[in-house]
Design a protein around this motif. Structure first.
Motif, PDB file in Angstrom:
ATOM      1  N   ALA A   1      30.550  33.396  39.858  1.00 23.18           N
ATOM      2  CA  ALA A   1      30.847  34.590  40.452  1.00 23.18           C
ATOM      3  C   ALA A   1      32.276  34.948  40.632  1.00 23.18           C
ATOM      4  N   PRO A   2      33.173  34.156  41.176  1.00 15.85           N
ATOM      5  CA  PRO A   2      34.435  34.504  41.541  1.00 15.85           C
ATOM      6  C   PRO A   2      35.318  34.774  40.412  1.00 15.85           C
ATOM      7  N   VAL A   3      35.064  34.429  39.130  1.00 22.39           N
ATOM      8  CA  VAL A   3      35.678  34.913  38.030  1.00 22.39           C
ATOM      9  C   VAL A   3      35.417  36.159  37.483  1.00 22.39           C
ATOM     10  N   ALA A   4      33.864  36.662  37.676  1.00 21.61           N
ATOM     11  CA  ALA A   4      33.292  38.111  37.517  1.00 21.61           C
ATOM     12  C   ALA A   4      34.151  39.065  38.514  1.00 21.61           C
ATOM     13  N   ALA A   5      34.273  38.423  39.712  1.00 19.85           N
ATOM     14  CA  ALA A   5      34.851  39.422  40.642  1.00 19.85           C
ATOM     15  C   ALA A   5      36.338  39.529  40.681  1.00 19.85           C
ATOM     16  N   TYR A   6      37.014  38.565  40.190  1.00 23.33           N
ATOM     17  CA  TYR A   6      38.532  38.412  39.778  1.00 23.33           C
ATOM     18  C   TYR A   6      38.526  39.635  38.782  1.00 23.33           C
ATOM     19  N   LEU A   7      37.841  39.523  37.698  1.00 21.00           N
ATOM     20  CA  LEU A   7      37.855  40.406  36.577  1.00 21.00           C
ATOM     21  C   LEU A   7      37.767  41.967  37.065  1.00 21.00           C
ATOM     22  N   ALA A   8      36.974  42.028  38.168  1.00 19.78           N
ATOM     23  CA  ALA A   8      36.271  43.222  38.497  1.00 19.78           C
ATOM     24  C   ALA A   8      37.256  43.913  39.639  1.00 19.78           C
ATOM     25  N   SER A   9      38.380  43.043  40.171  1.00 20.77           N
ATOM     26  CA  SER A   9      39.008  43.523  41.493  1.00 20.77           C
ATOM     27  C   SER A   9      40.325  44.393  40.729  1.00 20.77           C
TER      28      SER A   9
END
Ligand code: NAD
Length: 304
Positions: A217-225
């Motif tokens: 999840a943190p990687v998905a959130a990073y890519l989405a931020s």
């Protein structure tokens, strides 16, 4: 994430569920899409998406459920419409849904192939298409993001028994780069993450120490931020270790003289890579020697 509207497909279980909880906890308004099907795509249960929505709301977050099938063209459109109806906009698409039907090439049916490709590849294409249509029509250029989900199977581990799944995942990485180039004009960044050996129902029988789906999840959130500068990249994720994948790259170059004999002579000098060695190294890196051997035995037994 504050106030950003995110659609996450396959968010009722496993990695997608963790992404939905993580995004919502950071202030995103989330469409939890999941028809609640079995791992092979059969059946369905609307309670699967609803449970995640309730979990998010109980923690003070905002979410709505969508039980649409992303493999269906109208279903994919309705996932995007759910975001627009519930929250008035759409900023982030996480294409995460997948099913698996592992079989050797000699026994894989047309339906086994089509159903896996339909969810992973065509589903990602369809949801991204309807999101991109909305962004293009809106006339607004500002940071938005698509996060696709591939797999080592298709990128780095050529797993036997996964003609359908590996092909779809390799194609998702290719599609990511095409969409990254096409959607820049609308402010949309398109990247892909590739989870490695995560313990979910898809990896129930894989031996050894697998990581938690919460690690993705943190990687998905990073890519989405909004502050993420990446576009067109594929990141492999194993626990907290993130590896930039570089895909097919040009290797040795030979001169064939335009003849079969010339090519055969030139290729005799080239050391080509054996896919069995690639697989053995990748599995050993992920699972250790014992785990890799156990998985190989399992795959060989399943293929007969
Ligand atoms: N678990 C791993 O180790 C691993 C490794 C590499 C890649 N992945 C990828 O991560 C993603 C999530 O996998 P997971 O392990 O959490 O699996 P999972 O089975 O736990 O979750 C996938 C979810 O997708 C949903 N889904 C299936 N068909 C759908 C459809 N047509 N429309 C919408 N939703 C649908 C399912 O109902 C399920 O809840 C997949 O894209 C998978 O390929 C997982």
């Amino acid at each position: 994430m504050n106030g950003r509207v995110a659609v996450i497909t396959g968010a009722g279980r496993g990695i997608g569920r963790e992404e939905a909880l993580f995004f919502a906890a950071r202030g995103a308004r989330v469409v939890v899409n999941d028809p609640g099907v079995a791992a092979d795509g059969s059946g369905g249960d609307p309670a699967v998406a609803q449970r995640v929505v309730e979990e998010i709301r109980a923690a003070g977050g905002q979410a709505v459920a969508s039980t649409a099938d992303v493999a269906d063209w109208a279903g994919a459109r309705s996932v995007v419409e759910s975001a627009l109806e519930a929250f008035g906009d759409l900023d982030i698409v996480v294409n995460n849904a997948a099913v698996e039907r592992n079989r050797a090439l000699v026994t894989m049916t047309e339906d086994d192939f089509d159903s896996v490709v339909a969810v992973k590849l065509r589903g990602g294409f369809a949801v991204s298409h309807w999101a991109a249509r909305h962004w293009a029509d809106s006339g607004l250029v500002r940071d938005r993001a698509i996060v696709n989900t591939a797999s080592g199977s298709g990128l780095t581990n050529p797993l036997p028994g996964q003609t359908n799944y590996a092909s779809a995942n390799a194609a998702v990485a290719a599609m990511t780069q095409v969409h990254a180039l096409e959607l820049g004009r609308y402010g949309v960044r398109v990247n892909c993450l590739s989870p490695s050996m995560v313990r979910t129902r898809l990896t129930e029988t894989v031996p050894g120490e697998l990581t938690s789906p919460a690690a993705i999840a943190p990687v998905a959130a990073y890519l989405a931020s909004e502050s993420c500068p990446l576009n067109g990249q594929v990141l492999s994720v194993r626990g907290s270790v993130v590896t930039v994948l570089r895909g097919w790259a040009a290797g040795e170059r030979v001169e064939s003289g335009g003849t079969v004999e010339g090519l055969a002579a030139a290729m005799a000098e080239v050391k080509v890579t054996d896919p069995a060695e690639v697989l053995a190294a990748a599995l050993q890196g992920a699972l250790g020697i014992d785990g890799a051997q156990a998985l190989r035995r399992m795959i060989d037994a399943a293929l007969g």
